[in-house]
Design an enzyme around this catalytic site. Structure first.
Site, PDB file in Angstrom:
ATOM      1  N   PHE A 146     -50.981 -28.171 -34.428  1.00  0.00           N
ATOM      2  CA  PHE A 146     -50.875 -26.882 -33.740  1.00  0.00           C
ATOM      3  C   PHE A 146     -49.517 -26.287 -34.074  1.00  0.00           C
ATOM      4  CE2 PHE A 146     -49.777 -23.881 -30.443  1.00  0.00           C
ATOM      5  CZ  PHE A 146     -50.929 -23.122 -30.359  1.00  0.00           C
ATOM      6  N   ASP A 233     -41.674 -29.184 -37.539  1.00  0.00           N
ATOM      7  CA  ASP A 233     -41.951 -28.199 -36.490  1.00  0.00           C
ATOM      8  C   ASP A 233     -41.572 -28.821 -35.146  1.00  0.00           C
ATOM      9  OD1 ASP A 233     -42.925 -26.509 -34.547  1.00  0.00           O
ATOM     10  OD2 ASP A 233     -44.890 -26.236 -35.466  1.00  0.00           O
ATOM     11  N   LYS A 274     -39.224 -22.003 -28.305  1.00  0.00           N
ATOM     12  CA  LYS A 274     -39.392 -22.333 -26.892  1.00  0.00           C
ATOM     13  C   LYS A 274     -38.070 -22.540 -26.160  1.00  0.00           C
ATOM     14  CE  LYS A 274     -44.087 -24.211 -27.374  1.00  0.00           C
ATOM     15  NZ  LYS A 274     -44.816 -23.077 -26.827  1.00  0.00           N
TER      16      LYS A 274
END
Length: 426
Positions: A146, A233, A274
Protein backbone atom coordinates in the site's frame (compact mmCIF):
# COMPACT_ATOMS: atom_id res chain seq x y z
CA UNK A 1 -30.18 25.64 8.76
CA UNK A 2 -27.47 27.98 10.03
CA UNK A 3 -23.93 26.64 9.75
CA UNK A 4 -23.47 27.72 13.38
CA UNK A 5 -26.42 25.64 14.60
CA UNK A 6 -25.39 22.68 16.76
CA UNK A 7 -26.47 19.40 15.22
CA UNK A 8 -26.15 15.85 16.48
CA UNK A 9 -24.02 12.93 15.31
CA UNK A 10 -26.70 11.36 13.14
CA UNK A 11 -27.31 14.62 11.29
CA UNK A 12 -23.58 15.19 10.76
CA UNK A 13 -23.14 11.68 9.39
CA UNK A 14 -26.13 12.24 7.11
CA UNK A 15 -24.55 15.46 5.78
CA UNK A 16 -21.37 13.62 4.82
CA UNK A 17 -23.40 10.86 3.23
CA UNK A 18 -25.43 13.30 1.17
CA UNK A 19 -22.77 15.79 0.10
CA UNK A 20 -19.50 13.88 0.27
CA UNK A 21 -18.15 11.19 -2.04
CA UNK A 22 -18.44 7.75 -0.46
CA UNK A 23 -14.76 6.86 -0.65
CA UNK A 24 -14.47 5.89 3.03
CA UNK A 25 -16.46 3.72 5.41
CA UNK A 26 -15.94 5.34 8.82
CA UNK A 27 -17.06 4.06 12.18
CA UNK A 28 -20.23 5.94 13.19
CA UNK A 29 -18.38 8.28 15.58
CA UNK A 30 -18.28 12.04 14.98
CA UNK A 31 -15.22 13.61 16.58
CA UNK A 32 -14.95 17.27 17.48
CA UNK A 33 -11.90 17.62 19.72
CA UNK A 34 -8.56 15.95 20.40
CA UNK A 35 -5.84 16.30 23.00
CA UNK A 36 -2.89 13.99 23.51
CA UNK A 37 -4.04 10.36 23.31
CA UNK A 38 -7.73 11.28 23.61
CA UNK A 39 -10.50 12.43 21.28
CA UNK A 40 -14.04 13.51 22.09
CA UNK A 41 -17.18 13.20 20.02
CA UNK A 42 -19.81 15.89 19.52
CA UNK A 43 -21.75 14.54 22.49
CA UNK A 44 -18.75 14.87 24.79
CA UNK A 45 -17.87 11.19 25.01
CA UNK A 46 -14.14 10.58 25.52
CA UNK A 47 -12.16 7.90 23.65
CA UNK A 48 -8.63 6.61 23.47
CA UNK A 49 -7.42 7.10 19.91
CA UNK A 50 -5.83 3.78 18.96
CA UNK A 51 -5.37 4.60 15.27
CA UNK A 52 -3.61 8.00 15.34
CA UNK A 53 -4.94 8.94 11.90
CA UNK A 54 -3.05 5.98 10.42
CA UNK A 55 0.11 7.02 12.33
CA UNK A 56 -0.04 10.70 11.34
CA UNK A 57 -0.61 11.80 14.94
CA UNK A 58 2.38 10.08 16.55
CA UNK A 59 3.04 13.16 18.70
CA UNK A 60 -0.53 13.17 20.01
CA UNK A 61 -3.46 15.38 19.11
CA UNK A 62 -2.86 19.13 19.10
CA UNK A 63 0.62 18.96 20.57
CA UNK A 64 1.23 22.46 21.98
CA UNK A 65 4.68 22.92 20.43
CA UNK A 66 3.45 21.94 16.96
CA UNK A 67 0.27 24.01 17.26
CA UNK A 68 2.26 27.04 18.41
CA UNK A 69 4.56 26.66 15.41
CA UNK A 70 1.49 26.52 13.15
CA UNK A 71 -0.13 29.59 14.70
CA UNK A 72 3.04 31.67 14.76
CA UNK A 73 3.90 30.95 11.14
CA UNK A 74 0.29 31.29 9.96
CA UNK A 75 0.24 34.83 11.32
CA UNK A 76 3.39 35.72 9.37
CA UNK A 77 3.55 33.95 5.99
CA UNK A 78 1.77 30.81 4.78
CA UNK A 79 2.52 30.40 1.08
CA UNK A 80 4.84 31.89 -1.51
CA UNK A 81 4.94 29.03 -4.02
CA UNK A 82 8.42 28.01 -5.13
CA UNK A 83 8.55 30.96 -7.51
CA UNK A 84 10.35 32.73 -4.68
CA UNK A 85 12.54 31.77 -1.75
CA UNK A 86 11.14 31.96 1.76
CA UNK A 87 12.88 32.27 5.12
CA UNK A 88 11.75 28.86 6.50
CA UNK A 89 12.33 26.29 3.78
CA UNK A 90 16.13 26.26 3.67
CA UNK A 91 16.39 25.93 7.44
CA UNK A 92 13.90 23.06 7.39
CA UNK A 93 15.72 21.34 4.53
CA UNK A 94 18.99 21.57 6.45
CA UNK A 95 17.32 20.23 9.58
CA UNK A 96 15.60 17.21 8.01
CA UNK A 97 18.53 16.18 5.82
CA UNK A 98 20.88 16.38 8.78
CA UNK A 99 18.44 14.41 10.96
CA UNK A 100 18.12 11.54 8.50
CA UNK A 101 21.60 11.75 7.00
CA UNK A 102 20.94 12.63 3.34
CA UNK A 103 22.25 15.35 1.05
CA UNK A 104 18.96 16.58 -0.33
CA UNK A 105 15.21 16.64 0.30
CA UNK A 106 12.38 17.23 -2.14
CA UNK A 107 9.40 18.49 -0.10
CA UNK A 108 5.84 17.58 -1.02
CA UNK A 109 2.48 17.43 0.76
CA UNK A 110 1.03 13.92 0.97
CA UNK A 111 2.40 10.41 1.21
CA UNK A 112 1.08 9.42 -2.20
CA UNK A 113 2.71 12.51 -3.73
CA UNK A 114 5.98 11.53 -2.12
CA UNK A 115 5.77 8.00 -3.55
CA UNK A 116 5.04 9.39 -7.01
CA UNK A 117 8.03 11.72 -6.59
CA UNK A 118 10.31 8.83 -5.65
CA UNK A 119 9.15 6.85 -8.69
CA UNK A 120 9.93 9.78 -10.98
CA UNK A 121 13.36 10.31 -9.43
CA UNK A 122 14.17 6.61 -9.69
CA UNK A 123 13.18 6.42 -13.36
CA UNK A 124 15.09 9.55 -14.31
CA UNK A 125 18.16 8.30 -12.47
CA UNK A 126 17.87 4.98 -14.33
CA UNK A 127 17.95 6.69 -17.72
CA UNK A 128 20.52 9.38 -16.98
CA UNK A 129 22.87 7.62 -14.57
CA UNK A 130 22.43 3.87 -14.93
CA UNK A 131 22.02 3.93 -18.70
CA UNK A 132 18.71 2.08 -19.07
CA UNK A 133 16.95 2.87 -22.35
CA UNK A 134 14.20 5.44 -21.94
CA UNK A 135 10.74 3.99 -21.19
CA UNK A 136 12.29 0.60 -20.32
CA UNK A 137 12.91 1.07 -16.57
CA UNK A 138 11.21 -1.36 -14.20
CA UNK A 139 10.59 -0.80 -10.50
CA UNK A 140 10.12 -3.89 -8.33
CA UNK A 141 7.34 -3.76 -5.74
CA UNK A 142 5.84 -6.23 -3.28
CA UNK A 143 2.48 -7.93 -3.41
CA UNK A 144 -0.13 -6.60 -0.97
CA UNK A 145 1.67 -3.26 -0.90
CA UNK A 146 0.00 0.00 0.00
CA UNK A 147 1.72 3.13 -1.28
CA UNK A 148 -1.38 5.24 -1.93
CA UNK A 149 -4.23 5.31 -4.43
CA UNK A 150 -3.09 7.54 -7.27
CA UNK A 151 -3.36 6.15 -10.81
CA UNK A 152 0.31 5.18 -11.02
CA UNK A 153 0.32 3.55 -7.60
CA UNK A 154 -2.78 1.42 -8.12
CA UNK A 155 -1.16 0.23 -11.34
CA UNK A 156 1.11 -1.94 -9.21
CA UNK A 157 -1.40 -2.76 -6.48
CA UNK A 158 -3.09 -6.15 -6.25
CA UNK A 159 -6.00 -4.74 -4.27
CA UNK A 160 -8.92 -5.49 -6.59
CA UNK A 161 -11.14 -2.90 -4.91
CA UNK A 162 -8.58 -0.13 -5.50
CA UNK A 163 -8.09 -1.14 -9.15
CA UNK A 164 -11.49 -2.11 -10.49
CA UNK A 165 -12.61 0.22 -13.30
CA UNK A 166 -9.74 2.68 -12.79
CA UNK A 167 -7.59 1.51 -15.72
CA UNK A 168 -5.78 1.65 -18.05
CA UNK A 169 -2.79 1.23 -15.79
CA UNK A 170 0.84 2.29 -16.02
CA UNK A 171 3.54 -0.15 -17.08
CA UNK A 172 7.01 -0.42 -15.61
CA UNK A 173 6.47 -2.43 -12.45
CA UNK A 174 7.13 -6.02 -11.42
CA UNK A 175 5.76 -7.57 -8.24
CA UNK A 176 7.31 -10.16 -5.95
CA UNK A 177 5.93 -11.72 -2.77
CA UNK A 178 6.69 -9.67 0.34
CA UNK A 179 9.60 -10.93 2.44
CA UNK A 180 10.96 -13.03 -0.44
CA UNK A 181 14.66 -12.38 -1.02
CA UNK A 182 14.96 -15.22 -3.54
CA UNK A 183 12.31 -13.75 -5.82
CA UNK A 184 14.01 -10.36 -5.69
CA UNK A 185 17.38 -11.93 -6.49
CA UNK A 186 15.93 -13.82 -9.45
CA UNK A 187 14.45 -10.66 -10.92
CA UNK A 188 17.60 -8.64 -10.46
CA UNK A 189 19.75 -11.33 -12.06
CA UNK A 190 17.51 -11.71 -15.10
CA UNK A 191 16.38 -8.18 -15.93
CA UNK A 192 18.97 -5.51 -16.70
CA UNK A 193 16.26 -2.84 -16.73
CA UNK A 194 15.49 -2.94 -13.01
CA UNK A 195 15.85 0.63 -11.69
CA UNK A 196 14.61 0.36 -8.12
CA UNK A 197 13.00 -1.73 -5.40
CA UNK A 198 10.13 0.04 -3.61
CA UNK A 199 9.21 -1.54 -0.28
CA UNK A 200 7.48 -0.90 3.03
CA UNK A 201 9.74 -2.04 5.90
CA UNK A 202 6.53 -3.26 7.54
CA UNK A 203 3.34 -3.62 5.51
CA UNK A 204 0.89 -1.57 7.56
CA UNK A 205 -2.30 -1.44 5.52
CA UNK A 206 -1.96 -5.11 4.61
CA UNK A 207 -2.34 -5.98 8.28
CA UNK A 208 0.97 -5.05 9.98
CA UNK A 209 3.10 -7.72 8.38
CA UNK A 210 6.61 -7.66 9.86
CA UNK A 211 9.14 -9.31 7.53
CA UNK A 212 11.58 -11.95 8.70
CA UNK A 213 14.77 -10.77 10.34
CA UNK A 214 17.32 -9.73 7.74
CA UNK A 215 14.92 -9.30 4.81
CA UNK A 216 15.40 -5.54 4.53
CA UNK A 217 19.19 -5.73 4.89
CA UNK A 218 19.50 -8.56 2.37
CA UNK A 219 17.27 -6.73 -0.10
CA UNK A 220 19.47 -3.65 0.18
CA UNK A 221 22.61 -5.74 -0.39
CA UNK A 222 21.10 -7.20 -3.57
CA UNK A 223 20.12 -3.76 -4.79
CA UNK A 224 23.63 -2.43 -4.21
CA UNK A 225 25.15 -5.41 -6.02
CA UNK A 226 22.98 -4.83 -9.09
CA UNK A 227 23.11 -1.01 -9.06
CA UNK A 228 19.42 -0.74 -8.21
CA UNK A 229 17.96 1.96 -5.95
CA UNK A 230 16.58 0.72 -2.64
CA UNK A 231 13.50 2.86 -1.94
CA UNK A 232 11.98 2.70 1.57
CA UNK A 233 8.38 3.87 1.95
CA UNK A 234 8.30 4.97 5.60
CA UNK A 235 5.19 7.12 5.33
CA UNK A 236 3.44 5.02 7.97
CA UNK A 237 6.32 3.21 9.69
CA UNK A 238 8.64 6.19 10.05
CA UNK A 239 8.95 8.90 12.69
CA UNK A 240 9.38 6.63 15.74
CA UNK A 241 6.25 4.49 15.19
CA UNK A 242 8.07 1.15 15.27
CA UNK A 243 10.39 1.94 18.18
CA UNK A 244 13.19 3.61 16.21
CA UNK A 245 13.27 6.78 14.18
CA UNK A 246 12.76 4.70 11.03
CA UNK A 247 11.69 1.08 10.66
CA UNK A 248 14.80 0.45 8.55
CA UNK A 249 16.86 1.39 11.62
CA UNK A 250 16.16 -2.09 12.99
CA UNK A 251 16.86 -2.21 16.72
CA UNK A 252 18.60 1.17 16.79
CA UNK A 253 17.46 3.37 19.68
CA UNK A 254 19.12 6.61 18.58
CA UNK A 255 17.09 9.60 17.46
CA UNK A 256 19.22 10.86 14.57
CA UNK A 257 22.22 10.07 12.37
CA UNK A 258 21.00 6.49 11.99
CA UNK A 259 23.57 5.71 9.32
CA UNK A 260 26.10 5.35 12.14
CA UNK A 261 24.32 2.35 13.65
CA UNK A 262 25.04 -1.27 12.76
CA UNK A 263 21.34 -2.15 12.53
CA UNK A 264 20.51 0.61 10.05
CA UNK A 265 19.74 -0.33 6.44
CA UNK A 266 20.22 2.97 4.66
CA UNK A 267 17.83 3.52 1.76
CA UNK A 268 18.97 5.16 -1.45
CA UNK A 269 15.64 7.01 -1.45
CA UNK A 270 13.64 7.58 1.73
CA UNK A 271 9.93 8.46 1.59
CA UNK A 272 8.32 10.20 4.58
CA UNK A 273 4.89 11.65 5.32
CA UNK A 274 2.11 11.50 7.92
CA UNK A 275 3.82 12.13 11.29
CA UNK A 276 6.41 14.46 9.75
CA UNK A 277 3.67 17.01 10.39
CA UNK A 278 2.38 15.67 13.71
CA UNK A 279 -1.01 15.40 12.02
CA UNK A 280 -1.35 19.18 11.90
CA UNK A 281 -0.71 20.04 8.24
CA UNK A 282 0.03 17.89 5.15
CA UNK A 283 3.80 17.44 4.81
CA UNK A 284 5.78 14.76 3.01
CA UNK A 285 9.37 14.43 1.93
CA UNK A 286 11.64 12.43 -0.36
CA UNK A 287 15.28 12.26 0.69
CA UNK A 288 18.30 11.12 -1.31
CA UNK A 289 21.94 11.98 -1.88
CA UNK A 290 23.23 14.35 -4.54
CA UNK A 291 24.22 11.47 -6.83
CA UNK A 292 20.52 10.61 -7.18
CA UNK A 293 18.69 13.88 -6.57
CA UNK A 294 20.77 15.78 -9.11
CA UNK A 295 18.62 14.38 -11.94
CA UNK A 296 15.75 16.70 -10.96
CA UNK A 297 16.02 20.07 -12.70
CA UNK A 298 13.78 23.19 -12.62
CA UNK A 299 10.36 22.62 -14.13
CA UNK A 300 10.55 18.81 -13.96
CA UNK A 301 8.72 18.26 -10.68
CA UNK A 302 7.01 20.38 -8.08
CA UNK A 303 3.92 21.51 -6.24
CA UNK A 304 2.42 24.90 -5.44
CA UNK A 305 2.23 24.00 -1.76
CA UNK A 306 5.29 21.74 -1.56
CA UNK A 307 7.90 23.37 0.68
CA UNK A 308 5.68 26.21 1.85
CA UNK A 309 6.81 28.10 4.99
CA UNK A 310 3.86 26.90 7.07
CA UNK A 311 4.70 23.27 6.33
CA UNK A 312 8.38 23.87 7.04
CA UNK A 313 7.68 25.40 10.45
CA UNK A 314 5.22 22.66 11.42
CA UNK A 315 7.45 19.80 10.28
CA UNK A 316 10.48 21.16 12.12
CA UNK A 317 8.50 21.37 15.35
CA UNK A 318 6.96 17.92 14.83
CA UNK A 319 10.35 16.27 14.33
CA UNK A 320 11.82 18.10 17.33
CA UNK A 321 9.05 16.70 19.53
CA UNK A 322 10.04 13.13 18.58
CA UNK A 323 13.57 13.66 19.93
CA UNK A 324 12.67 15.95 22.84
CA UNK A 325 10.15 13.50 24.28
CA UNK A 326 12.06 10.29 23.39
CA UNK A 327 9.04 8.91 21.57
CA UNK A 328 10.94 6.17 19.74
CA UNK A 329 12.07 4.68 23.02
CA UNK A 330 8.57 4.97 24.45
CA UNK A 331 7.08 3.22 21.42
CA UNK A 332 9.61 0.42 21.73
CA UNK A 333 8.95 -0.14 25.43
CA UNK A 334 5.15 0.11 25.30
CA UNK A 335 4.95 -1.98 22.14
CA UNK A 336 6.68 -4.88 23.87
CA UNK A 337 4.30 -4.51 26.81
CA UNK A 338 1.26 -4.44 24.53
CA UNK A 339 2.26 -7.59 22.67
CA UNK A 340 3.14 -9.34 25.94
CA UNK A 341 -0.30 -8.66 27.42
CA UNK A 342 -2.15 -9.55 24.22
CA UNK A 343 -0.18 -12.77 23.76
CA UNK A 344 -1.04 -13.75 27.32
CA UNK A 345 -4.70 -13.26 26.49
CA UNK A 346 -4.82 -15.09 23.16
CA UNK A 347 -3.35 -18.26 24.65
CA UNK A 348 -6.88 -19.09 25.77
CA UNK A 349 -8.81 -17.10 23.18
CA UNK A 350 -11.06 -18.45 20.45
CA UNK A 351 -11.67 -15.06 18.83
CA UNK A 352 -8.06 -13.86 18.35
CA UNK A 353 -5.55 -16.12 16.62
CA UNK A 354 -2.47 -13.86 16.45
CA UNK A 355 -0.94 -10.58 17.56
CA UNK A 356 1.95 -9.10 15.60
CA UNK A 357 3.76 -5.83 15.17
CA UNK A 358 6.72 -3.72 16.18
CA UNK A 359 6.86 -0.73 18.46
CA UNK A 360 3.40 0.77 18.67
CA UNK A 361 2.32 -0.47 15.24
CA UNK A 362 0.43 -3.67 16.01
CA UNK A 363 -2.49 -5.76 14.86
CA UNK A 364 -4.61 -8.65 16.03
CA UNK A 365 -5.96 -11.25 13.64
CA UNK A 366 -9.58 -12.16 14.31
CA UNK A 367 -10.40 -15.84 14.02
CA UNK A 368 -12.88 -15.40 11.18
CA UNK A 369 -12.89 -14.89 7.42
CA UNK A 370 -12.02 -11.63 5.68
CA UNK A 371 -15.61 -11.46 4.45
CA UNK A 372 -17.06 -11.63 7.96
CA UNK A 373 -18.23 -8.62 9.97
CA UNK A 374 -16.72 -9.82 13.25
CA UNK A 375 -13.77 -7.40 13.29
CA UNK A 376 -16.05 -4.51 12.37
CA UNK A 377 -18.46 -5.43 15.17
CA UNK A 378 -15.56 -5.67 17.61
CA UNK A 379 -14.48 -2.17 16.64
CA UNK A 380 -18.02 -0.89 17.15
CA UNK A 381 -18.01 -2.41 20.64
CA UNK A 382 -14.53 -1.00 21.33
CA UNK A 383 -15.91 2.45 20.50
CA UNK A 384 -18.79 1.89 22.91
CA UNK A 385 -16.18 1.02 25.53
CA UNK A 386 -14.12 4.14 24.86
CA UNK A 387 -11.42 3.07 22.38
CA UNK A 388 -11.24 3.78 18.65
CA UNK A 389 -9.67 1.35 16.19
CA UNK A 390 -10.51 0.16 12.70
CA UNK A 391 -10.36 -3.13 10.78
CA UNK A 392 -8.18 -3.66 7.74
CA UNK A 393 -8.57 -6.49 5.24
CA UNK A 394 -11.76 -7.70 6.92
CA UNK A 395 -10.49 -9.73 9.86
CA UNK A 396 -7.49 -7.70 11.10
CA UNK A 397 -7.67 -4.86 13.63
CA UNK A 398 -4.77 -2.40 13.59
CA UNK A 399 -3.70 -0.73 16.83
CA UNK A 400 -1.52 2.38 16.59
CA UNK A 401 -1.97 4.83 19.48
CA UNK A 402 -0.10 8.14 19.79
CA UNK A 403 3.47 7.57 20.92
CA UNK A 404 3.09 9.92 23.87
CA UNK A 405 0.95 7.30 25.62
CA UNK A 406 1.95 6.39 29.18
CA UNK A 407 2.23 2.87 30.56
CA UNK A 408 -0.81 3.45 32.76
CA UNK A 409 -2.85 4.54 29.74
CA UNK A 410 -1.64 1.61 27.67
CA UNK A 411 -2.62 -0.90 30.36
CA UNK A 412 -6.03 0.76 30.59
CA UNK A 413 -6.40 0.33 26.81
CA UNK A 414 -5.32 -3.31 27.02
CA UNK A 415 -8.01 -3.83 29.65
CA UNK A 416 -10.63 -2.27 27.35
CA UNK A 417 -9.51 -4.38 24.39
CA UNK A 418 -9.50 -7.64 26.36
CA UNK A 419 -12.84 -7.04 28.04
CA UNK A 420 -14.33 -6.20 24.64
CA UNK A 421 -12.89 -9.32 23.02
CA UNK A 422 -14.27 -11.44 25.84
CA UNK A 423 -17.77 -10.42 24.76
CA UNK A 424 -17.10 -12.15 21.42
CA UNK A 425 -15.54 -15.35 22.72
CA UNK A 426 -17.44 -18.47 21.76
Amino acid sequence: MSVLEKINSEELIALESQYGAHNYHPLPVVLSRGEGVYVWDVDGKKYYDFLSAYSAVNQGHCHPKIINALITQAQTLTLTSRAFFNDKLGKYEQFITDLFGFDKVLPMNTGAEAVETAIKICRKWAYESKGIDEHEAVIVVCENNFHGRTTTIISFSNDANARKNFGPFSDGFAAIPYDDVQSLQLLLENNKNIAGFLVEPIQGEAGVYVPSEGFIAKAKELCKKHNVLFIADEVQTGIARTGSLLAVCGDCTCESKCEQQNTYTRPDILILGKAVSGGVYPVSAVLADDSIMHVIKPGQHGSTFGGNPLAAAVATAALEVIADEHLAQNARRLGKLFRLKMNEYIQNSTIVSLVRGKGLLNAIVINDTEQSSTAWNICLKLAENGLLAKPTHGNIIRFAPPLIMTEEQLLDCVSIIISTLQEFEK
